[in-house]
Design an enzyme around this catalytic site. Structure first.
Site, PDB file in Angstrom:
ATOM      1  N   SER A  60       0.588  -1.233  -0.059  1.00  0.00           N
ATOM      2  CA  SER A  60       0.112  -0.046  -0.069  1.00  0.00           C
ATOM      3  C   SER A  60       0.852   1.273  -0.266  1.00  0.00           C
ATOM      4  CB  SER A  60      -0.947   0.010   1.250  1.00  0.00           C
ATOM      5  OG  SER A  60      -1.991  -0.810   1.011  1.00  0.00           O
ATOM      6  N   SER A 109      -6.576   0.778  -2.959  1.00  0.00           N
ATOM      7  CA  SER A 109      -7.338   0.089  -3.672  1.00  0.00           C
ATOM      8  C   SER A 109      -6.834  -0.327  -5.107  1.00  0.00           C
ATOM      9  CB  SER A 109      -8.651   0.299  -3.666  1.00  0.00           C
ATOM     10  OG  SER A 109      -9.490   0.097  -2.323  1.00  0.00           O
ATOM     11  N   TRP A 127       0.795   2.293   5.729  1.00  0.00           N
ATOM     12  CA  TRP A 127      -0.163   1.319   6.319  1.00  0.00           C
ATOM     13  C   TRP A 127       0.439   0.083   6.601  1.00  0.00           C
ATOM     14  CZ3 TRP A 127      -3.589   4.037   8.916  1.00  0.00           C
ATOM     15  CH2 TRP A 127      -4.143   5.072   8.324  1.00  0.00           C
ATOM     16  N   ILE A 128       1.650  -0.032   6.547  1.00  0.00           N
ATOM     17  CA  ILE A 128       2.351  -1.446   6.518  1.00  0.00           C
ATOM     18  C   ILE A 128       2.166  -1.971   8.127  1.00  0.00           C
ATOM     19  CG2 ILE A 128       4.501  -2.623   6.066  1.00  0.00           C
ATOM     20  CD1 ILE A 128       2.893  -1.254   3.516  1.00  0.00           C
ATOM     21  N   ASP A 180      -5.289 -13.467  -3.056  1.00  0.00           N
ATOM     22  CA  ASP A 180      -6.520 -14.327  -3.576  1.00  0.00           C
ATOM     23  C   ASP A 180      -6.695 -15.477  -2.301  1.00  0.00           C
ATOM     24  OD1 ASP A 180      -8.262 -14.810  -5.240  1.00  0.00           O
ATOM     25  OD2 ASP A 180      -7.010 -16.196  -6.431  1.00  0.00           O
ATOM     26  N   ARG A 182     -29.469 -11.523  32.589  1.00  0.00           N
ATOM     27  CA  ARG A 182     -29.945 -10.341  32.931  1.00  0.00           C
ATOM     28  C   ARG A 182     -31.298 -10.448  33.242  1.00  0.00           C
ATOM     29  NH1 ARG A 182     -30.932  -5.471  34.364  1.00  0.00           N
ATOM     30  NH2 ARG A 182     -30.297  -3.882  33.196  1.00  0.00           N
ATOM     31  N   GLN A 203     -39.196 -12.101  23.250  1.00  0.00           N
ATOM     32  CA  GLN A 203     -39.413 -12.413  21.739  1.00  0.00           C
ATOM     33  C   GLN A 203     -38.262 -11.586  21.093  1.00  0.00           C
ATOM     34  OE1 GLN A 203     -43.442 -12.208  20.610  1.00  0.00           O
ATOM     35  NE2 GLN A 203     -43.906 -14.330  21.301  1.00  0.00           N
ATOM     36  N   GLN A 244     -25.699  -4.123  21.322  1.00  0.00           N
ATOM     37  CA  GLN A 244     -26.913  -3.313  21.575  1.00  0.00           C
ATOM     38  C   GLN A 244     -27.731  -4.267  22.867  1.00  0.00           C
ATOM     39  OE1 GLN A 244     -27.936  -0.538  20.338  1.00  0.00           O
ATOM     40  NE2 GLN A 244     -30.009  -0.375  21.211  1.00  0.00           N
ATOM     41  N   GLU A 254      -6.738  -5.500   2.925  1.00  0.00           N
ATOM     42  CA  GLU A 254      -6.531  -6.730   1.676  1.00  0.00           C
ATOM     43  C   GLU A 254      -7.713  -6.574   1.008  1.00  0.00           C
ATOM     44  OE1 GLU A 254      -5.406 -10.583   3.227  1.00  0.00           O
ATOM     45  OE2 GLU A 254      -4.523  -9.837   4.986  1.00  0.00           O
TER      46      GLU A 254
END
Length: 390
Positions: A134, A140, A164-165, A245, A273, A284, A342, A369
């Site tokens: 990169s 990209s 970014w290595i 790949d 809880r 539900q 959540q 990647e």
């Protein structure tokens, strides 16, 4: 939830099931069920230590094949180890994965002499590996890289900057991808560069939301011998993309591991809880949420191990399958971890809690990647081109 129940699927052999149990026992003992990551203060030393421990325990043999002895790379085993490690410690998964990615070009495209020289110390954990492709203006779009390599007598001379290595600053070697102007407009080379090569310097470290050893590596007339070339001169992108790949499936497996841990934390909380006179698990809405998250998790794991199984059966390329696995698994893992947080409510956003850490850790997997957007382009192209050929 049994975290290894999916190993009963027909994608796996008995040795895969045994491997999953062994890695899990080791991770529980050595990594701990609660400590997912370390702070930034001891990050470099901790990563070096993780590499050594993974090597001493023998796990790195599933990331770095022992080619001279005839042992072939088993992508299912690689993915199993990544999934289990990621569920306990994303940093341990990172250390394991980078040993594979940082030697993958040698294992897949190198000569027997290169394999004998570079793979054993990485497999034992004695040396730390890195993959340097990169750049600031070439993420990209890897073909837009500006780092160059030229031949001078029997040596290669590298100039440029990589960013970014992963493992920048702790790596013993970098596999560097560079433009080769002498070979034509779209000619590239892959070169093995020891970290102590004159002119090779880590010029900056990069802080991220989930601490990992990342940095900028510059090359100023850095000279390496002619036998540092991996694969054919001019076909460096083939080496890079061919490596990604294969190893991209491991990113998807790590995402599954993180999501599996987050969902387990949420389920455990929901079963204990109390709210409005009942356990949270009895509502539900809770059951519906858990059903959706568990279904997405199994779907992601199915795509991961389908890709790995196809590759292990001898397929020359698994470009579409690994792209699908990475796209779906990383995107869904983000959603699963968010849903788990959540369910945990206030406990989920407490700094340092397992799911809060996973919430920060998972985000980068949708980028490195190959971003999710790039995976969509790859999948679409593969499908449309296959239809054109049929």
């Amino acid at each position: 939830m049994n975290p290894l129940s999916h190993l009963t699927w027909p994608f796996f052999d008995d040795h895969h099931r045994s491997l999953g149990q062994q890695v899990r026992r080791w991770a529980e003992r050595e990594l701990g069920a609660s400590a997912l990551s370390h702070g930034e203060s001891d990050l470099d030393q901790h990563c070096r230590d993780l590499v050594r421990r993974l090597g001493a325990a023998g796990w790195l043999r599933w990331a770095v094949p022992d080619l001279p002895s005839g042992w072939e790379f088993d992508l299912r085993s690689f993915c199993i180890v990544r999934e289990v490690l990621a569920s306990y410690s994303p940093l341990a998964d990172f250390a394991f994965a980078m040993q594979g990615l940082g030697t993958g070009p040698v294992a897949l495209f190198g000569t027997p002499a290169q394999c004998e020289r570079w793979l054993p110390p990485a497999r034992s954990g004695e040396q730390v590996a890195a993959f340097a492709i990169s750049e600031a203006e070439a993420g990209s779009d890897v073909a837009a890289m500006s780092t160059t390599a030229r031949q001078d007598g029997g040596e290669w001379v590298i100039d440029g900057e990589k960013t970014w290595i992963s493992n920048a600053g702790i790596a013993d070697h970098y596999i560097v991808f560079a433009r080769w102007p002498d070979g034509g407009e779209r000619s590239f080379v892959a070169l093995m560069v020891p970290a102590d090569t004159p002119g090779c310097e880590v010029t900056a470290r990069l802080a991220t939301m989930a601490p990992h050893p990342l940095g900028v590596v510059t090359f100023s007339s850095s000279r390496v011998p002619g036998d540092a070339l991996i694969g054919e001169a001019g076909r460096g992108l083939r080496v890079a993309l061919g490596t990604l790949d294969v190893f991209r499936a491991g990113v998807a497996a790590a995402a599954v591991g993180m999501a599996r841990r987050a969902l387990a934390e949420a389920i455990g909380f929901a079963q204990e809880r109390q709210a409005f006179g009942s356990r949270l698990a009895e509502f539900q809405l809770t059951r519906g949420k858990v059903a959706d998250l568990a279904t997405a998790l199994d779907a992601a794991a199915l795509l991961v191990y389908r890709a790995a199984w196809i590759r292990d059966q001898g397929a020359e390329r698994v470009t579409c399958e690994t792209a699908m696995a990475k796209l779906f698994a990383t995107e869904e893992a983000q959603r699963i971890i968010d849903g788990a947080l959540q369910l945990l409510g206030g406990r989920g956003v407490m700094a340092g809690s397992p799911v809060e850490q996973l919430y920060r850790e998972i985000r980068a997997l949708r980028i490195y990647e190959g971003t999710s957007e790039i995976q969509r382009l790859v999948i679409g192209r593969q499908i449309l081109e296959s239809e054109d050929r049929s």
